[in-house]
Design a protein around this motif. Sequence first.
Motif, mmCIF file in Angstrom:
data_model
loop_
_atom_site.group_PDB
_atom_site.id
_atom_site.type_symbol
_atom_site.label_atom_id
_atom_site.label_comp_id
_atom_site.label_asym_id
_atom_site.label_seq_id
_atom_site.Cartn_x
_atom_site.Cartn_y
_atom_site.Cartn_z
ATOM 1 N N GLY A 26 -3.977 -3.775 8.766
ATOM 2 C CA GLY A 26 -4.174 -2.551 7.997
ATOM 3 C C GLY A 26 -3.912 -1.292 8.796
ATOM 4 N N THR A 27 -3.431 -1.433 10.018
ATOM 5 C CA THR A 27 -3.136 -0.239 10.815
ATOM 6 C C THR A 27 -1.635 -0.172 11.060
ATOM 7 O OG1 THR A 27 -3.262 -1.349 12.938
ATOM 8 C CG2 THR A 27 -5.337 -0.510 12.029
ATOM 9 N N GLU A 28 -1.243 0.900 11.737
ATOM 10 C CA GLU A 28 0.163 1.091 12.113
ATOM 11 C C GLU A 28 0.653 -0.078 12.963
ATOM 12 O OE1 GLU A 28 2.158 4.310 11.648
ATOM 13 O OE2 GLU A 28 0.787 4.116 9.945
ATOM 14 N N ARG A 29 -0.298 -0.532 13.831
ATOM 15 C CA ARG A 29 0.074 -1.561 14.796
ATOM 16 C C ARG A 29 0.107 -2.934 14.133
ATOM 17 N NH1 ARG A 29 -4.202 -2.180 17.869
ATOM 18 N NH2 ARG A 29 -5.529 -0.819 16.652
ATOM 19 N N HIS A 30 -0.096 -2.941 12.864
ATOM 20 C CA HIS A 30 -0.206 -4.174 12.111
ATOM 21 C C HIS A 30 0.794 -5.240 12.582
ATOM 22 C CE1 HIS A 30 -0.655 -6.152 7.921
ATOM 23 N NE2 HIS A 30 -0.826 -6.979 8.908
ATOM 24 N N GLU B 255 -11.258 -5.744 3.998
ATOM 25 C CA GLU B 255 -9.801 -5.639 3.969
ATOM 26 C C GLU B 255 -9.187 -6.753 4.830
ATOM 27 O OE1 GLU B 255 -8.253 -2.001 5.583
ATOM 28 O OE2 GLU B 255 -6.186 -2.669 5.248
ATOM 29 N N GLN B 256 -9.813 -6.933 5.993
ATOM 30 C CA GLN B 256 -9.340 -7.989 6.895
ATOM 31 C C GLN B 256 -9.551 -9.362 6.254
ATOM 32 O OE1 GLN B 256 -11.832 -6.962 10.195
ATOM 33 N NE2 GLN B 256 -10.317 -5.589 11.125
ATOM 34 N N ASP C 147 -7.958 -6.740 14.478
ATOM 35 C CA ASP C 147 -8.149 -5.279 14.443
ATOM 36 C C ASP C 147 -6.890 -4.565 13.951
ATOM 37 O OD1 ASP C 147 -10.751 -5.316 15.265
ATOM 38 O OD2 ASP C 147 -10.320 -4.899 17.386
ATOM 39 N N ALA C 148 -5.759 -5.167 14.264
ATOM 40 C CA ALA C 148 -4.483 -4.513 13.926
ATOM 41 C C ALA C 148 -4.183 -4.554 12.420
ATOM 42 C CB ALA C 148 -3.352 -5.172 14.704
#
Length: 538
Positions: free
Chosen positions: A444-448, A476-477, A441-442
């Motif tokens: 592609g996000t800030e929390r990557h 994307e994932q 889930d992380a």
Amino acid sequence: MRRFQKYKLVAAVLGVLATSGPVLWFVTWLQKQGEAEVSITANWSVGIADLYIGQALVALNDLAARGVDSCKPAHLDALRQSLFVSPPIKELAVIGPNGQVQCTDVGTTFPRREIVASAATSNPDIMLDVVNLVDRGERMLRVRRLAAKGKPALAASLSPSLLLPQIGPEGGPFPGTARMTLADGTVIGTVTGADSGGDDQIVGRQRSERFGPIVTVTMARHGVVANYDDLRRIGMVVTGLIAFVILMCAVIVPLRQRQNPMHEIERALAADEFVPYYQPIVDITSGAVLGAEVLVRWRKPDGTVVGPGAFIPLMESTGLIIDLTRSLMRRVCEEAGPTLGRRPGMYVAFNIAPRHFENSIILNDVGSIFEGSRIRLSQLVLEVTERYQIDDLAATRRVIAALQALGCRVAMDDVGTGHNGLSHILKLGVDIIKIDKMFVDAIGTERHSQTIVATLVDLARNLRMQIVAEGVENFEQVVYLREHGISSVQGFVFAPPLPGSAFLQLVAAVDPMALEGTERAAATPPQAHSGAGRVAAA
Ligand code: C2E
Ligand code: CA
Ligand code: CA
């Protein structure tokens, strides 16, 4: 809801049945108490009448034996003496052949009287007369000793009040009505005590076998049984309470059983309501279906499908999880055996609860369930979760090694979510690690958390473990994971957990060669492509 109504109805009927017993018993007991008391009173009265009439007869016989049959002074003296020694007798009289009183113990002047009625007794020597003393308004029971024809007779009178009860069972004034009559109904005497009213009356009747008078006693129930009203109230309250308790038990017990989820789960397990769903695991470098993870679903009789979150924790805590896993394994053998048997390169993964690893239970189960099944042991992956603390690392390691010796593979599930530490996990020597959805889930996000994924990929390579990424939901994932060397992916981007028939159709569709009976070579690891169908999504 309908079942609940039925329970309520059954409960109510049970409650009524169970309570009516004690209530009836209590009411009958109370009633019997009253009836016994009244009949004792009537009996007592008849007994007294028999006794006093008998005493009168003795006195009369004695006088007759002494030749008393006139009004001469000596005979009057004899009458007086006899009266003196026989207290119940109120008056002794000499009666002429015409039936008229000639004299009494007081002499030849005596109260005026009239005979109301006469009755024979079982003793042929005496008659009973009901006599009114006209001027006094008094009534007496006269015992008349019959004499030879033309001879005077002797008679002894008794006061009816002496023959009837004057006090109640508890002392105090007699709480009812007592009436003594001749057989023809002529009233000899009546006692009407206090409190004779009320509508709950008990009536008792007794007849003197020797002399014939009948005593009828009528008493109000609460006057008979001491504290009748209190008793009745207490009785009603107690039986009411019993009824309430029984009713509550009858309602609550089935309800609680119904509400007890464990009860419901056990029933569902016995009824085979837990079914395997299959979530495909896809190779994102080729699009091949590598296998599936079995995820349990509770398919209820009404058609609703419940996810594992609602029952797995409960089953894990009670140990029922072991039976569930066995049942799922058997169903998978039956349902997917032929399809997977023809595709030895595909694998099927089962989630195994930690306690299933204790005492090597899992070893025996895997052996007995898959022995003789179309699914080879090399097609089995057993997932052990990292979410819980692994207490006995050495023992777990031994079981894992034994499973691997059988040809199975072991996957560490939910890696990164538990508290066991990566180094610990690695000591277990698993074949596959499953990266938790949380890290996917992380992407592609800030929390990557690139570092975690990169670390795991590195580790896996070094230790020759395979990696499966879970919960992959978007392209994307997929792209990211492929770029980072992860090729086995499980997630909604390809397929959610599917019912057996849908999964088998999918496999047949992406791998039609096997349908034609082409047997594949021996088992291959999940990242190898041979023997696996392809899906178009990747
Ligand atoms: P798990 O072993 O981590 O299984 C993966 C869970 O993620 C499954 O949830 C699956 O449906 C879900 N999932 C897969 N792909 C995606 C995705 O792309 N997005 C999202 N949001 N979710 C995805 P499920 O089926 O609800 O199972 C939950 C958990 O229940 C499982 O987690 C597993 O720990 C447990 N479980 C399921 N079946 C069994 C079983 O037969 N035995 C045992 N012991 N545990 C089971
Ligand atoms: Ca799993
Ligand atoms: Ca997982």
